[in-house]
Design a protein around this motif. Structure first.
Motif, PDB file in Angstrom:
ATOM      1  N   ALA A  76       3.808  -0.972  -9.915  1.00 43.37           N
ATOM      2  CA  ALA A  76       2.347  -0.883  -9.842  1.00 43.37           C
ATOM      3  C   ALA A  76       1.713  -2.269  -9.790  1.00 43.37           C
ATOM      4  CB  ALA A  76       1.813  -0.078 -11.017  1.00 43.37           C
ATOM      5  N   THR A 126       7.558   8.433  -4.955  1.00 43.70           N
ATOM      6  CA  THR A 126       7.801   9.371  -6.055  1.00 43.70           C
ATOM      7  C   THR A 126       9.001   8.878  -6.838  1.00 43.70           C
ATOM      8  OG1 THR A 126       6.885  11.292  -4.908  1.00 43.70           O
ATOM      9  CG2 THR A 126       8.491  11.727  -6.639  1.00 43.70           C
ATOM     10  N   PRO A 134       3.970  11.048  -0.842  1.00 44.56           N
ATOM     11  CA  PRO A 134       4.802   9.836  -0.786  1.00 44.56           C
ATOM     12  C   PRO A 134       5.999  10.021   0.145  1.00 44.56           C
ATOM     13  CG  PRO A 134       4.171  10.282  -3.049  1.00 44.56           C
ATOM     14  CD  PRO A 134       3.747  11.480  -2.248  1.00 44.56           C
ATOM     15  N   ASP A 187       4.082   8.238  -8.064  1.00 42.58           N
ATOM     16  CA  ASP A 187       4.044   9.568  -8.670  1.00 42.58           C
ATOM     17  C   ASP A 187       5.226   9.640  -9.620  1.00 42.58           C
ATOM     18  OD1 ASP A 187       1.930  10.130  -7.043  1.00 42.58           O
ATOM     19  OD2 ASP A 187       2.812  11.892  -6.087  1.00 42.58           O
ATOM     20  N   LEU A 236      -2.898   3.304 -10.137  1.00 40.50           N
ATOM     21  CA  LEU A 236      -1.845   3.500  -9.133  1.00 40.50           C
ATOM     22  C   LEU A 236      -0.735   4.424  -9.632  1.00 40.50           C
ATOM     23  CD1 LEU A 236      -1.411  -0.084  -7.625  1.00 40.50           C
ATOM     24  CD2 LEU A 236      -2.363   1.936  -6.503  1.00 40.50           C
ATOM     25  N   ARG A 270       3.174   4.345  -1.384  1.00 46.58           N
ATOM     26  CA  ARG A 270       3.238   5.214  -2.558  1.00 46.58           C
ATOM     27  C   ARG A 270       4.609   5.884  -2.568  1.00 46.58           C
ATOM     28  NH1 ARG A 270      -0.486   6.260  -6.062  1.00 46.58           N
ATOM     29  NH2 ARG A 270       0.094   7.730  -7.691  1.00 46.58           N
ATOM     30  N   LYS A 316       0.457   7.907 -11.247  1.00 45.82           N
ATOM     31  CA  LYS A 316       0.088   9.305 -11.514  1.00 45.82           C
ATOM     32  C   LYS A 316       1.230   9.948 -12.300  1.00 45.82           C
ATOM     33  CE  LYS A 316      -1.670  11.785  -8.197  1.00 45.82           C
ATOM     34  NZ  LYS A 316      -1.757  12.625  -6.966  1.00 45.82           N
ATOM     35  N   SER A 326       0.829  -1.207   0.000  1.00 45.03           N
ATOM     36  CA  SER A 326       0.000   0.000   0.000  1.00 45.03           C
ATOM     37  C   SER A 326       0.862   1.254   0.000  1.00 45.03           C
ATOM     38  CB  SER A 326      -0.919   0.000   1.232  1.00 45.03           C
ATOM     39  OG  SER A 326      -0.140  -0.033   2.419  1.00 45.03           O
ATOM     40  N   GLY A 340       1.886   2.488  -5.372  1.00 42.94           N
ATOM     41  CA  GLY A 340       1.502   3.683  -6.103  1.00 42.94           C
ATOM     42  C   GLY A 340       2.730   4.488  -6.472  1.00 42.94           C
TER      43      GLY A 340
END
Length: 437
Positions: free
Chosen positions: A66, A47, A129, A73, A90, A45, A92, A43, A71
């Motif tokens: 992903a 960058t 993140p 960025d 997931l 996230r 971006k 879970s 997740g």
């Protein structure tokens, strides 16, 4: 100076205390320890800072992360955009860099890079993140290595850095004290580092004082983002003005001194003597600052003994044209002089193309003699000519049509993005667990 010393002590305190997760080079015992992929495990996230280039690596890593539920960025540009980045909720895609075309004025380039840095600073200040993973630095290396790293630390981010080149300036022949100091600062401020070969890890620990526990060895993932169509090898050769009976070798990528193209050109007379139908494709642009070097190569290519056997395409090769060159060739040649790791052989392997490479960096580990290619001595035109001639009389060449799929399968097994993503995920999870509230 006290602030930097405190940060350095903090790095040493909160580095991964349980030792690094390592994927050793293929064939080593630890490879079996890599767990099988499990969908949507995490879970977290993060960058991912791409630096606006190396699309194949950035996209390959992002999609693999992903698939594990991480997740991302994805901080990118027009150059590193891809459809895969817009097909998973997931991921971006944040196009902070925008246009990177080179056919613009100096002032436009300066404005674009300053605007990008402003956007990046603003993003980092608000980003949720906890982990920032740097794949490549941006235009102003010293700024990224010192100012941005300190900025991310002040924002309480856990910093992961993939060192594709431990010291590229040393490789390119313009190393200096400022370069080494700023590299040492960046490596010291990173919480964890990924490299691709044991030699790279050794250089990090011995020359830059990086603790062994902060470094993981991971494979260089396969290039699987290059568009591939139903174009046949015969059709590809027709596009380039080549014939089916010719033996065709490909030199692909940026042209720079460390690539050793002059040694390949020096080897051609002997190769042509033994194989009169031999042709060499040179496809790629001249690296910035290497025009003098390119001038010397042009004089070599003017030699009447090789002039008609060289097919130059001295320009940037768009992604949608890459397959033409790799499908037209019988082998990929890497006459490198000084390198740790390169993505070019794995691009070749993705097309099932054998590699003839010099024994520098990890290339010997990446080339299985007689199965995926042949290895020769570096800076030795005679031995390079020998290796090429051996290849063109080998079963690997004579059975190339049936061997291509085997080469692809071997490379995919040895350089799987799933393996890379699993180790990367475990590092992320430990860093987040150690993060200060």
């Amino acid at each position: 100076m006290n602030a930097f010393e405190n940060l350095t002590r903090e790095v040493q305190r909160d580095s991964l205390v349980s030792g690094p997760s390592v994927i050793e080079p293929p064939g080593r015992a630890t490879e079996a320890a890599v767990p099988a992929p499990t969908a949507r495990l995490s879970s977290i996230r993060v960058t991912l800072l791409t630096g606006g280039h190396d699309k194949s690596y950035a996209v390959g890593l992002t999609t693999a992360l992903a698939s594990l539920g991480i997740g991302v960025d994805y901080i990118g540009s027009d150059r590193v955009d891809a459809p895969e980045l817009h097909q998973d909720t997931l991921i971006k895609f944040l196009n902070l860099r925008g246009d990177q075309r080179e056919d613009v004025s100096f002032w436009v380039k300066l404005f674009r890079i300053l605007r990008y840095y402003a956007r990046l600073l603003k993003y980092a200040a608000c980003a949720r993140p906890p982990v920032f993973h740097i794949l490549w630095n941006n235009k102003f290396e010293w700024f990224d290595r010192v100012v941005l790293m300190l900025y991310y630390r002040v924002l309480n981010k856990r910093i992961v850095l993939t060192a594709h080149n431990v010291n590229a300036a040393k490789r390119d022949g313009h190393d200096n004290a400022l370069n080494r100091v700023t590299l040492r600062i960046q490596y010291g401020l990173a919480h964890h580092l990924f490299v691709h070969t044991p030699k790279m890890k050794t250089e990090l620990t011995q020359e830059f004082g990086v603790p062994d526990r902060k470094v993981c060895i991971i494979p260089f993932g396969m290039n699987d983002t290059t568009p591939v169509t139903k174009l046949s090898g015969v059709e590809a050769r027709q596009i380039l003005g080549l014939h089916s009976h010719q033996q065709v070798a490909l030199f692909f990528g940026q042209i720079a001194p460390y690539k050793g193209l002059e040694h390949l050109l020096a080897a051609l007379p002997e190769v042509i003597r033994q194989h009169p139908d031999f042709r060499l494709i040179i496809a790629g642009k001249v690296k910035e600052g290497c025009r003098t070097y390119w001038g010397s190569l042009q004089r070599q290519m003017d030699n009447p003994a090789i002039r008609n056997q060289v097919v130059p395409r001295i320009e940037h090769i768009p992604d949608d044209q890459v397959e033409v060159y790799f499908k037209a060739a019988d082998c990929l040649v890497l006459p490198y002089v000084n390198i740790f790791q390169s993505g070019v052989p794995f691009l070749g392997y993705s097309f099932g193309l054998p590699v003839v490479a010099t024994d520098v960096g990890s290339l010997r580990e990446d080339v299985l003699e007689g199965r995926t290619g042949f290895v020769c001595k570096p800076q030795d035109p005679a031995d390079l000519a020998r290796a090429l001639c051996v290849y063109f009389t080998s079963d690997l060449y004579l059975e190339l049509a049936s061997r291509r799929s085997e080469i692809r399968k071997l490379a995919e097994a040895r350089h799987s993005w799933t393996n890379v993503a699993n180790v990367t995920r475990r590092v992320y999870e430990r860093l987040v667990a150690l993060r200060r509230p």
